[in-house]
Design a protein around this motif. Sequence first.
Motif, PDB file in Angstrom:
ATOM      1  N   GLU A   3       5.132 -10.174   8.724  1.00  0.00           N
ATOM      2  CA  GLU A   3       4.102 -10.487   8.055  1.00  0.00           C
ATOM      3  C   GLU A   3       2.961  -8.752   8.456  1.00  0.00           C
ATOM      4  O   GLU A   3       3.032  -8.518   6.825  1.00  0.00           O
ATOM      5  CB  GLU A   3       3.015 -11.352   8.943  1.00  0.00           C
ATOM      6  N   ALA A  10      -2.577 -12.653  10.551  1.00  0.00           N
ATOM      7  CA  ALA A  10      -2.859 -11.047  10.244  1.00  0.00           C
ATOM      8  C   ALA A  10      -3.928 -10.145   9.552  1.00  0.00           C
ATOM      9  O   ALA A  10      -4.428  -8.855   8.917  1.00  0.00           O
ATOM     10  CB  ALA A  10      -2.244 -11.432   8.629  1.00  0.00           C
ATOM     11  N   ARG A  59      -3.833  -6.459   8.426  1.00  0.00           N
ATOM     12  CA  ARG A  59      -3.740  -6.061   6.314  1.00  0.00           C
ATOM     13  C   ARG A  59      -5.004  -5.084   6.584  1.00  0.00           C
ATOM     14  O   ARG A  59      -4.776  -3.659   5.229  1.00  0.00           O
ATOM     15  CB  ARG A  59      -4.436  -7.083   5.936  1.00  0.00           C
TER      16      ARG A  59
END
Length: 320
Positions: free
Chosen positions: A83, A305, A309
């Motif tokens: 990820e 994530a 992110r």
Amino acid sequence: MNTSLTLKRRTVAALAAAAAVAGSAFALAGPATAAPPSDNANDRAHAASQCAGRSVPANQISIQMFSYLGWIFEDGIDTVVDELDEIGFRNIEPFGTPGSFFSSYGDYSAEEFRDELRDRGMRAPSSHGSTDEATFGTTLELAKDLGQKYVGSGGFASPGIGSYENTLATAETMNRLGERSVQNGTGKFFGHNHASEFTTQYEDPATGEMKSAWEILVENTDPRYVTFQLDVYWAISAGVDVAALLEEHGDRVELLHIKDGTAPYGRADLTDVGEGDIDWGPILRAAQGNVKLYVLERDGAPADAEFARDSFDFLTCYTY
């Protein structure tokens, strides 16, 4: 019922709770410019490239894997690293010792983990490991296998900062460990602060001036062998003007831990970076030119994530 699975789930829950408790915070108010929202990794990578040159370079951003302690235990290190790779991370900061339960290496040795990262175009230039001087040879072997450029931990070496004399002795330990690491080809040794390194203060017997333990460590370590990983969040929680600190001691700080949070700045108030109240502009401007790694961290981050992110996008597109 599978008692082993139940025990593992309970252990994961306890560890995740411990991670959340570790994140007590206080932050300074200030505006932040968030990165443009993106729906997929390609869009995010494109957005980051459009911001290059006016924000933190993507190749200098890392992430402390302790943030994802719960996620690693739930889904495994490969899932998490995949990820992070999709988001655009090229660096990570592992924790623990390969082969131990409480680590971010999964079932990999340090060398195997390095190869897994390389296959993704990633690396681990720093990690949080042991500072035990008696076993530091093993720590250095692991660091070399991993390909590290800095060796250190989430705290400081022994004997600690419980007295002025102990603080001086800790500086000497750091010098010894740092010299060994540089000779090993694995770079400088670093210490990572929490609030106590700043709130603990001692009188300098030569001048009568009160100094924080952190400042005493800086003044008594050799810059050829020792650097510091400044945790911005914990420094602010201790009342430190981080931008001013970096202006004064920036040449001794080559790694930053980047965290964020909101008022009332308690244990439950950690946020993704850019969504809190820390004014990042002055800090990032003061860090420019000296800091080599900007390491994202959120203790007890949710097992997905989003934190990585959002925080990566913020740093790569934040104008300062």
